[in-house]
Motif scaffolding. Sequence first.
Motif, PDB file in Angstrom:
ATOM      1  N   LYS A  30      40.985  41.626  31.548  1.00  0.00           N
ATOM      2  CA  LYS A  30      42.361  41.909  31.132  1.00  0.00           C
ATOM      3  C   LYS A  30      42.922  42.996  32.026  1.00  0.00           C
ATOM      4  O   LYS A  30      42.201  43.806  32.584  1.00  0.00           O
ATOM      5  CB  LYS A  30      42.407  42.403  29.679  1.00  0.00           C
ATOM      6  N   GLY A  31      44.229  43.039  32.139  1.00  0.00           N
ATOM      7  CA  GLY A  31      44.876  44.104  32.889  1.00  0.00           C
ATOM      8  C   GLY A  31      44.889  43.852  34.384  1.00  0.00           C
ATOM      9  O   GLY A  31      44.515  42.781  34.875  1.00  0.00           O
ATOM     10  N   PHE A  32      45.339  44.875  35.104  1.00  0.00           N
ATOM     11  CA  PHE A  32      45.458  44.770  36.553  1.00  0.00           C
ATOM     12  C   PHE A  32      44.075  44.749  37.192  1.00  0.00           C
ATOM     13  O   PHE A  32      43.176  45.457  36.763  1.00  0.00           O
ATOM     14  CB  PHE A  32      46.267  45.960  37.095  1.00  0.00           C
ATOM     15  N   LEU A  33      43.936  43.960  38.227  1.00  0.00           N
ATOM     16  CA  LEU A  33      42.669  43.846  38.941  1.00  0.00           C
ATOM     17  C   LEU A  33      42.656  44.827  40.113  1.00  0.00           C
ATOM     18  O   LEU A  33      43.359  44.647  41.103  1.00  0.00           O
ATOM     19  CB  LEU A  33      42.473  42.410  39.433  1.00  0.00           C
ATOM     20  N   PHE A  34      41.881  45.895  39.983  1.00  0.00           N
ATOM     21  CA  PHE A  34      41.788  46.927  41.011  1.00  0.00           C
ATOM     22  C   PHE A  34      40.748  46.517  42.052  1.00  0.00           C
ATOM     23  O   PHE A  34      39.649  47.062  42.106  1.00  0.00           O
ATOM     24  CB  PHE A  34      41.388  48.268  40.385  1.00  0.00           C
ATOM     25  N   ASN A  35      41.102  45.550  42.881  1.00  0.00           N
ATOM     26  CA  ASN A  35      40.205  45.071  43.912  1.00  0.00           C
ATOM     27  C   ASN A  35      41.035  44.728  45.145  1.00  0.00           C
ATOM     28  O   ASN A  35      42.082  44.092  45.028  1.00  0.00           O
ATOM     29  CB  ASN A  35      39.432  43.847  43.419  1.00  0.00           C
ATOM     30  N   ASN A  36      40.554  45.131  46.305  1.00  0.00           N
ATOM     31  CA  ASN A  36      41.308  44.904  47.538  1.00  0.00           C
ATOM     32  C   ASN A  36      41.550  43.425  47.808  1.00  0.00           C
ATOM     33  O   ASN A  36      42.587  43.058  48.343  1.00  0.00           O
ATOM     34  CB  ASN A  36      40.591  45.525  48.730  1.00  0.00           C
ATOM     35  N   ASN A  37      40.593  42.569  47.482  1.00  0.00           N
ATOM     36  CA  ASN A  37      40.780  41.137  47.732  1.00  0.00           C
ATOM     37  C   ASN A  37      41.930  40.581  46.909  1.00  0.00           C
ATOM     38  O   ASN A  37      42.613  39.665  47.349  1.00  0.00           O
ATOM     39  CB  ASN A  37      39.501  40.370  47.422  1.00  0.00           C
ATOM     40  N   TYR A  38      42.156  41.122  45.752  1.00  0.00           N
ATOM     41  CA  TYR A  38      43.281  40.683  44.922  1.00  0.00           C
ATOM     42  C   TYR A  38      44.575  41.371  45.360  1.00  0.00           C
ATOM     43  O   TYR A  38      45.613  40.735  45.467  1.00  0.00           O
ATOM     44  CB  TYR A  38      43.005  40.982  43.457  1.00  0.00           C
ATOM     45  N   ILE A  39      44.508  42.654  45.623  1.00  0.00           N
ATOM     46  CA  ILE A  39      45.713  43.413  45.959  1.00  0.00           C
ATOM     47  C   ILE A  39      46.344  42.908  47.255  1.00  0.00           C
ATOM     48  O   ILE A  39      47.570  42.775  47.346  1.00  0.00           O
ATOM     49  CB  ILE A  39      45.383  44.914  46.063  1.00  0.00           C
ATOM     50  N   PHE A  40      45.524  42.604  48.254  1.00  0.00           N
ATOM     51  CA  PHE A  40      46.048  42.191  49.549  1.00  0.00           C
ATOM     52  C   PHE A  40      46.184  40.672  49.694  1.00  0.00           C
ATOM     53  O   PHE A  40      46.544  40.189  50.769  1.00  0.00           O
ATOM     54  CB  PHE A  40      45.187  42.747  50.679  1.00  0.00           C
ATOM     55  N   LYS A  43      50.685  35.697  47.201  1.00  0.00           N
ATOM     56  CA  LYS A  43      50.988  35.244  45.847  1.00  0.00           C
ATOM     57  C   LYS A  43      50.279  33.928  45.546  1.00  0.00           C
ATOM     58  O   LYS A  43      49.750  33.730  44.455  1.00  0.00           O
ATOM     59  CB  LYS A  43      52.495  35.100  45.675  1.00  0.00           C
ATOM     60  N   TYR A  44      50.261  33.024  46.534  1.00  0.00           N
ATOM     61  CA  TYR A  44      49.596  31.738  46.359  1.00  0.00           C
ATOM     62  C   TYR A  44      48.089  31.930  46.134  1.00  0.00           C
ATOM     63  O   TYR A  44      47.492  31.307  45.264  1.00  0.00           O
ATOM     64  CB  TYR A  44      49.837  30.844  47.577  1.00  0.00           C
ATOM     65  N   GLU A  45      47.475  32.805  46.945  1.00  0.00           N
ATOM     66  CA  GLU A  45      46.034  33.056  46.804  1.00  0.00           C
ATOM     67  C   GLU A  45      45.706  33.689  45.455  1.00  0.00           C
ATOM     68  O   GLU A  45      44.690  33.361  44.845  1.00  0.00           O
ATOM     69  CB  GLU A  45      45.541  33.969  47.930  1.00  0.00           C
ATOM     70  N   ARG A  46      46.563  34.580  44.987  1.00  0.00           N
ATOM     71  CA  ARG A  46      46.327  35.208  43.682  1.00  0.00           C
ATOM     72  C   ARG A  46      46.333  34.192  42.552  1.00  0.00           C
ATOM     73  O   ARG A  46      45.552  34.280  41.617  1.00  0.00           O
ATOM     74  CB  ARG A  46      47.399  36.267  43.395  1.00  0.00           C
ATOM     75  N   GLU A  47      47.240  33.228  42.646  1.00  0.00           N
ATOM     76  CA  GLU A  47      47.350  32.222  41.586  1.00  0.00           C
ATOM     77  C   GLU A  47      46.158  31.268  41.579  1.00  0.00           C
ATOM     78  O   GLU A  47      45.793  30.741  40.533  1.00  0.00           O
ATOM     79  CB  GLU A  47      48.648  31.434  41.744  1.00  0.00           C
ATOM     80  N   HIS A  48      45.536  31.030  42.737  1.00  0.00           N
ATOM     81  CA  HIS A  48      44.487  30.017  42.838  1.00  0.00           C
ATOM     82  C   HIS A  48      43.077  30.586  43.019  1.00  0.00           C
ATOM     83  O   HIS A  48      42.130  29.820  43.151  1.00  0.00           O
ATOM     84  CB  HIS A  48      44.816  29.063  43.989  1.00  0.00           C
ATOM     85  N   MET A  49      42.933  31.885  43.018  1.00  0.00           N
ATOM     86  CA  MET A  49      41.595  32.451  43.226  1.00  0.00           C
ATOM     87  C   MET A  49      40.857  32.583  41.900  1.00  0.00           C
ATOM     88  O   MET A  49      41.465  32.710  40.836  1.00  0.00           O
ATOM     89  CB  MET A  49      41.676  33.806  43.938  1.00  0.00           C
ATOM     90  N   ASP A  50      39.529  32.528  41.991  1.00  0.00           N
ATOM     91  CA  ASP A  50      38.679  32.792  40.837  1.00  0.00           C
ATOM     92  C   ASP A  50      38.512  34.306  40.733  1.00  0.00           C
ATOM     93  O   ASP A  50      37.835  34.922  41.553  1.00  0.00           O
ATOM     94  CB  ASP A  50      37.317  32.110  41.002  1.00  0.00           C
ATOM     95  N   LYS A  51      39.129  34.894  39.723  1.00  0.00           N
ATOM     96  CA  LYS A  51      39.153  36.355  39.598  1.00  0.00           C
ATOM     97  C   LYS A  51      37.915  36.918  38.910  1.00  0.00           C
ATOM     98  O   LYS A  51      37.698  38.127  38.929  1.00  0.00           O
ATOM     99  CB  LYS A  51      40.401  36.782  38.840  1.00  0.00           C
ATOM    100  N   ARG A  52      37.103  36.075  38.318  1.00  0.00           N
ATOM    101  CA  ARG A  52      35.958  36.562  37.553  1.00  0.00           C
ATOM    102  C   ARG A  52      35.003  37.460  38.352  1.00  0.00           C
ATOM    103  O   ARG A  52      34.656  38.545  37.887  1.00  0.00           O
ATOM    104  CB  ARG A  52      35.192  35.381  36.965  1.00  0.00           C
ATOM    105  N   PRO A  53      34.566  37.064  39.563  1.00  0.00           N
ATOM    106  CA  PRO A  53      33.653  37.958  40.291  1.00  0.00           C
ATOM    107  C   PRO A  53      34.311  39.273  40.693  1.00  0.00           C
ATOM    108  O   PRO A  53      33.650  40.314  40.742  1.00  0.00           O
ATOM    109  CB  PRO A  53      33.228  37.160  41.517  1.00  0.00           C
TER     110      PRO A  53
END
Length: 107
Positions: A30-40, A43-53
């Motif tokens: 939950k909440g904002f993902l404090f990870n460089n791979n997500y931050i940088f 928008k398309y990559e954020r919507e389609h990436m697996d955020k769990r790891p």
Amino acid sequence: MATESLRDMIILFLIAAVLLVISFFSFNEKGFLFNNNYIFASKYEREHMDKRPWYQQTAVSFFFMGLACTFFGLSILFNDNSICYGLGIVLTIIACGYAIIAQFINM
């Protein structure tokens, strides 16, 4: 206890609380993902990436850093610069090592 030591201890405990709250929310994804791979990411990559790891890496790293700040604050509280301070340093090294290793594993 000197005023500066009390101030430093309170700041360390506040930082620890913030880090542990962020870790709790990251463990629950939950909440904002404090990870460089997500931050940088775009928008398309954020919507389609697996955020769990990335949430997992963030949660574990922030948990270790929260514990380290807690031990640093306890070392000031108890005027014990050996055991608590040493545990804080060990936890900081573990957090940094985990973040680096998990970054390569998750790529």
